[in-house]
Design an enzyme around this catalytic site. Sequence first.
Site, PDB file in Angstrom:
ATOM      1  CB  SER A 123      38.841  39.942  32.113  1.00 23.90           C
ATOM      2  OG  SER A 123      39.498  41.377  31.947  1.00 23.90           O
ATOM      3  CG  ASP A 264      39.719  41.609  39.918  1.00 26.16           C
ATOM      4  OD1 ASP A 264      40.057  42.383  39.034  1.00 26.16           O
ATOM      5  OD2 ASP A 264      39.353  40.222  40.051  1.00 26.16           O
ATOM      6  CG  HIS A 291      41.843  41.322  36.496  1.00 20.74           C
ATOM      7  ND1 HIS A 291      40.321  41.336  36.591  1.00 20.74           N
ATOM      8  CD2 HIS A 291      41.919  41.166  35.115  1.00 20.74           C
ATOM      9  CE1 HIS A 291      39.764  41.560  35.603  1.00 20.74           C
ATOM     10  NE2 HIS A 291      40.546  41.339  34.611  1.00 20.74           N
TER      11      HIS A 291
END
Length: 312
Positions: A123, A264, A291
């Site tokens: 991320s 995601d 995610h």
Amino acid sequence: MKYFVTILFLSVFLTGSTPKKIQPGEGFVEVKGGRIWYKVVGTGKGVPLLLIHGGPGSRSCEGIPGYSTLGNDRPIIFYDQLGSGHSDRPTDTTLWQLPRFVDEIDALRKALDLKELNILGSSWGGTVAVEYMVTKKPKGVKSVIFAGPLISTPKWMRDAKILISQLPKPVQDSINKYESLHIYDHKSYMAATDTFNIHYLSRKPGPRISAPDCAGSGKGNGDIYRYMWGPTEFNATGTLKNFERTPNLHEIKEPVLFITGRFDEARPETMYEFQKEIPGSKVEIVENSGHNKIRDNPEQYLGAIRKFLNGK
């Protein structure tokens, strides 16, 4: 006698040229603004894997149980970025700059004598990783894994709009209404963001089990998150609002894996866009996952990472 001396010389030479094996343990490393905490697990002989957690302002402890299973192959290095987790928590906002977070990697490498390493940025950790690779041009990096990465805020915002459009109409209306009013704490807006999170952040039902390493670790630092990113996952208003490294991806020459969940918020379609910028890079899609891939489908996620790192 000559034979003995030659063998002795070669032994000393080879021993001196071998990188020092990193040992399991934990500690702190000094960086600008304070100390960052790290932990090393695993006794495998492969090149170490450095994990850069998400956020900004999150922590590494939730991922330790899952990623530690890779420790049979190689040492796994976790660390909490300054301001989060077990690391120091200064309040000076001048520290919340991407280049300073990038410098933390150099500090860790120096402290742990990491002449060679693999990097996984998850991320926002992908932001730190891509910035490190592009601006530092580091030596000794064997490969880079971008896990649901933030590499382009404009693309992230584009994807968020697409994902919001797939939610029930009342949820869309609540998000759009309070976004336009810049009201982010209304109960209807918060309920709508919860729906977004259930669809695209972590799809696995049931309570989250706190990892033992989270004991004594400070919770996520919302101040850093809001300062650098914004009020929600799909609304960038902070210093990362215009972040864009897509044009620089071609500068990364090391082996690269983009890995993301089927659902995601870092959409699979965008990972394929990034792949086109790096010849030879790979894309892996983790099924039944949002995610938080290590929670939703750890078997496929960790299996893909292990396969990619094999021999590296």
